[in-house]
Design a protein around this motif. Structure first.
Motif, mmCIF file in Angstrom:
data_model
loop_
_atom_site.group_PDB
_atom_site.id
_atom_site.type_symbol
_atom_site.label_atom_id
_atom_site.label_comp_id
_atom_site.label_asym_id
_atom_site.label_seq_id
_atom_site.Cartn_x
_atom_site.Cartn_y
_atom_site.Cartn_z
ATOM 1 N N HIS A 40 0.844 -1.202 0.000
ATOM 2 C CA HIS A 40 0.000 0.000 0.000
ATOM 3 C C HIS A 40 0.878 1.250 0.000
ATOM 4 O O HIS A 40 1.803 1.367 0.785
ATOM 5 C CB HIS A 40 -0.933 -0.019 1.207
ATOM 6 C CG HIS A 40 -1.861 -1.198 1.184
ATOM 7 N ND1 HIS A 40 -3.011 -1.235 0.429
ATOM 8 C CD2 HIS A 40 -1.757 -2.418 1.770
ATOM 9 C CE1 HIS A 40 -3.589 -2.413 0.560
ATOM 10 N NE2 HIS A 40 -2.852 -3.149 1.373
ATOM 11 N N ARG A 41 0.520 2.173 -0.883
ATOM 12 C CA ARG A 41 1.372 3.343 -1.109
ATOM 13 C C ARG A 41 1.328 4.303 0.085
ATOM 14 O O ARG A 41 2.312 4.954 0.401
ATOM 15 C CB ARG A 41 0.901 4.061 -2.377
ATOM 16 C CG ARG A 41 1.894 5.044 -2.966
ATOM 17 C CD ARG A 41 1.369 5.623 -4.265
ATOM 18 N NE ARG A 41 0.064 6.263 -4.106
ATOM 19 C CZ ARG A 41 -0.142 7.498 -3.652
ATOM 20 N NH1 ARG A 41 0.897 8.241 -3.322
ATOM 21 N NH2 ARG A 41 -1.353 7.994 -3.551
ATOM 22 N N THR A 42 0.172 4.382 0.721
ATOM 23 C CA THR A 42 0.027 5.291 1.860
ATOM 24 C C THR A 42 -0.631 4.564 3.032
ATOM 25 O O THR A 42 -1.278 3.524 2.859
ATOM 26 C CB THR A 42 -0.867 6.506 1.497
ATOM 27 O OG1 THR A 42 -2.198 6.022 1.259
ATOM 28 C CG2 THR A 42 -0.359 7.232 0.251
ATOM 29 N N SER A 44 -3.132 5.676 4.565
ATOM 30 C CA SER A 44 -4.573 5.791 4.339
ATOM 31 C C SER A 44 -5.069 4.639 3.456
ATOM 32 O O SER A 44 -6.137 4.062 3.709
ATOM 33 C CB SER A 44 -4.868 7.137 3.685
ATOM 34 O OG SER A 44 -6.242 7.315 3.538
ATOM 35 N N ASP A 45 -4.267 4.294 2.436
ATOM 36 C CA ASP A 45 -4.628 3.163 1.568
ATOM 37 C C ASP A 45 -4.682 1.859 2.374
ATOM 38 O O ASP A 45 -5.592 1.043 2.204
ATOM 39 C CB ASP A 45 -3.607 2.993 0.437
ATOM 40 C CG ASP A 45 -3.702 4.100 -0.596
ATOM 41 O OD1 ASP A 45 -4.684 4.870 -0.557
ATOM 42 O OD2 ASP A 45 -2.781 4.204 -1.437
ATOM 43 N N THR A 48 -7.744 1.820 4.584
ATOM 44 C CA THR A 48 -8.953 1.573 3.784
ATOM 45 C C THR A 48 -9.057 0.091 3.414
ATOM 46 O O THR A 48 -10.146 -0.500 3.459
ATOM 47 C CB THR A 48 -8.930 2.438 2.511
ATOM 48 O OG1 THR A 48 -8.827 3.811 2.910
ATOM 49 C CG2 THR A 48 -10.166 2.251 1.664
ATOM 50 N N ALA A 49 -7.911 -0.512 3.072
ATOM 51 C CA ALA A 49 -7.908 -1.939 2.713
ATOM 52 C C ALA A 49 -8.294 -2.805 3.916
ATOM 53 O O ALA A 49 -9.073 -3.758 3.790
ATOM 54 C CB ALA A 49 -6.531 -2.338 2.192
ATOM 55 N N SER A 52 -11.926 -2.516 4.452
ATOM 56 C CA SER A 52 -12.658 -3.301 3.456
ATOM 57 C C SER A 52 -12.635 -4.786 3.826
ATOM 58 O O SER A 52 -13.649 -5.480 3.753
ATOM 59 C CB SER A 52 -12.033 -3.059 2.081
ATOM 60 O OG SER A 52 -12.633 -3.882 1.126
ATOM 61 N N HIS A 191 -6.021 4.730 12.352
ATOM 62 C CA HIS A 191 -5.240 5.531 11.396
ATOM 63 C C HIS A 191 -4.927 6.867 12.053
ATOM 64 O O HIS A 191 -5.805 7.520 12.626
ATOM 65 C CB HIS A 191 -6.032 5.766 10.105
ATOM 66 C CG HIS A 191 -5.304 6.652 9.132
ATOM 67 N ND1 HIS A 191 -5.731 7.915 8.794
ATOM 68 C CD2 HIS A 191 -4.149 6.450 8.455
ATOM 69 C CE1 HIS A 191 -4.879 8.453 7.933
ATOM 70 N NE2 HIS A 191 -3.910 7.590 7.713
#
Lengths: 293, 133
Positions: A40-42, A44-45, A48-49, A52, A191
């Motif tokens: 994950h690049r960030t 936050s990503d 979010t994953a 999910s 987060h």
């Protein structure tokens, strides 16, 4: 070899074998979590994953569904910001951070240390908060969880009521950042952004305002809470770093142990200053006469 | 056998790591951790305070003069966990006390061990700390 000797040797082999097996498992798990961060690049990503994967997670779950994290806790180890992980993987540091680590180790070896954050009872800040010593209390409520520490009286508030972070144009640096989360069963996923540029510890590199983190907190046995932590900060790490921290419940059968307020001016004998060389020294003591000061 | 050696090494590394976690609110570089002093005296005051506590002990010198020494320990919550309470060292208590002295020669030390007049022993930094000295 006597019977007792054979028994001791067998016990040692069993103990060390199980320790090595557990370590193998820990290394494999660490590697999986580390690689999850790389995907994950960030932060936050990643958050979010994870949300999910948890089918959106739970916001403000009923009290009855929340874990019992009551009691007093102490940091009891784990991996670090700058040393190798259990799998032998080292963090990929930015050139500036690598220089700072090297310089910091040289200063430590020379006995030159001053704590820019704590010596005057300033806040340790986050993520240093993860590794500081002394008592902690974790207050779990449906809409928010307080992760508090005795060291300089700090509280991290983790909002789990479904609110979002402030909009980017209204963000400003905070010692402990802005933290929100969701519950994935008995796990609290967090987060954090809006962190402040400051030292990550004694003789350690400075984190930047770009730092963001993801944590998963879980009680892994009756007396242990574990935090899995991913740190994203391009000023320090060229790729996300992963570490685990553990907190052990303190024996307190008669309930006499409590967290109390700290203030460095409470006792003048605790006042220190930074020496011209960069070290730490006490100011004048109240218990000495002029000749001894 | 290599696995056994690795296992033992692992435990040693873990123990050291746990010990390193215990950093106080400021560095302890003002004390000389390679030296120990042991003094006999009487308690003048037990400052049971955050973030550090100080046990002040009056020590009579060879010339008959008295020097007040300060022995530094962690704050109340750590001392409570080491079974050291404010009432353990009232004014006038006889004590034989050991610590790592200050490098600059002032009468102060990092408090390592105390033996009270009645024989009770206290380790404010934990017994392992004393054994590793």
């Amino acid at each position: 070899m006597t019977c007792l000797g054979k028994f001791c040797a067998l016990l040692l082999i069993l103990t060390t074998s199980s320790a090595v097996a557990a370590q193998d498992q820990t290394q494999a798990q660490w590697q999986r979590m580390f690689e999850l961060g790389l995907k994950h690049r960030t932060a936050s990503d990643l958050y979010t994953a994870l949300k999910s994967d948890a089918h959106g997670g739970q916001q403000s779950p009923p009290f009855a569904q929340l874990p019992d994290w009551s009691g007093l806790w102490l940091a009891s180890g784990g991996s670090s910001f700058f040393d190798r992980g259990p799998g032998g993987v080292s963090p990929k540091l930015s050139p500036a951070a690598a220089d700072a680590v090297k310089k910091g180790r040289e200063l430590e070896a020379a006995g030159i240390t001053y704590d820019e954050n704590l010596s005057d009872c300033g806040p340790p800040g986050f993520p240093r908060w993860l590794i500081i010593p002394f008592l902690r209390e974790f207050i779990v409520r449906p809409e928010q969880t307080w992760l508090s520490s005795e060291t300089v009286n700090n509280v991290r508030r983790i909002y789990t009521d479904g609110r979002g972070h402030p909009p980017p144009e209204d963000r400003y640096p905070l010692y402990y950042g802005d933290s929100l989360g969701f519950w994935d069963g008995q796990k609290l996923v967090i987060h954090t952004n809006q962190l402040m540029k400051r030292s990550m510890g004694r003789n350690q590199p400075e984190q930047s305002e770009q730092m963001e983190t993801v944590e998963i907190w879980e009680k892994i046995d009756r007396r242990t809470i574990e935090a899995k932590v991913w740190i994203y900060d391009p000023a320090v790490y060229l790729e996300p770093w992963y570490l685990t921290r553990r907190y052990m419940q303190v024996d307190n059968p008669d309930k006499s142990l409590r967290m109390n307020y700290w203030h460095c001016s409470e006792n003048p004998n605790n006042q220190v200053y930074k020496t011209p060389e960069g070290g730490t020294q006490y100011r004048d003591f109240t218990f000495t006469n002029k000749e001894n000061r | 056998m290599n696995r056994i050696r690795f296992g033992i090494l692992l435990w040693v590394v873990l123990l050291v790591a746990v010990a390193l976690v215990a950093e106080a609110h400021h560095a302890s570089v003002m004390f000389d951790s390679t030296k120990e002093i042991t003094l006999e005296g009487t308690v003048k005051e037990f400052q049971y305070t955050n973030p550090h506590s100080w046990l002040l002990v009056d020590v009579t010198n060879k010339d008959g003069s008295v020097t007040t020494w300060g022995f530094e320990a962690e704050g109340p919550s750590t001392l409570m966990q080491r079974k050291i309470r404010p009432s353990d060292f009232p004014f006038g208590t006889k004590v034989t006390i050991t610590g790592n002295p200050m490098k600059d020669g002032r009468p102060g030390a990092a408090w390592v061990k105390a033996v009270r007049g009645d024989g009770k022993v206290f380790y404010p930094r934990g017994q392992a700390s004393q054994q590793s000295q």
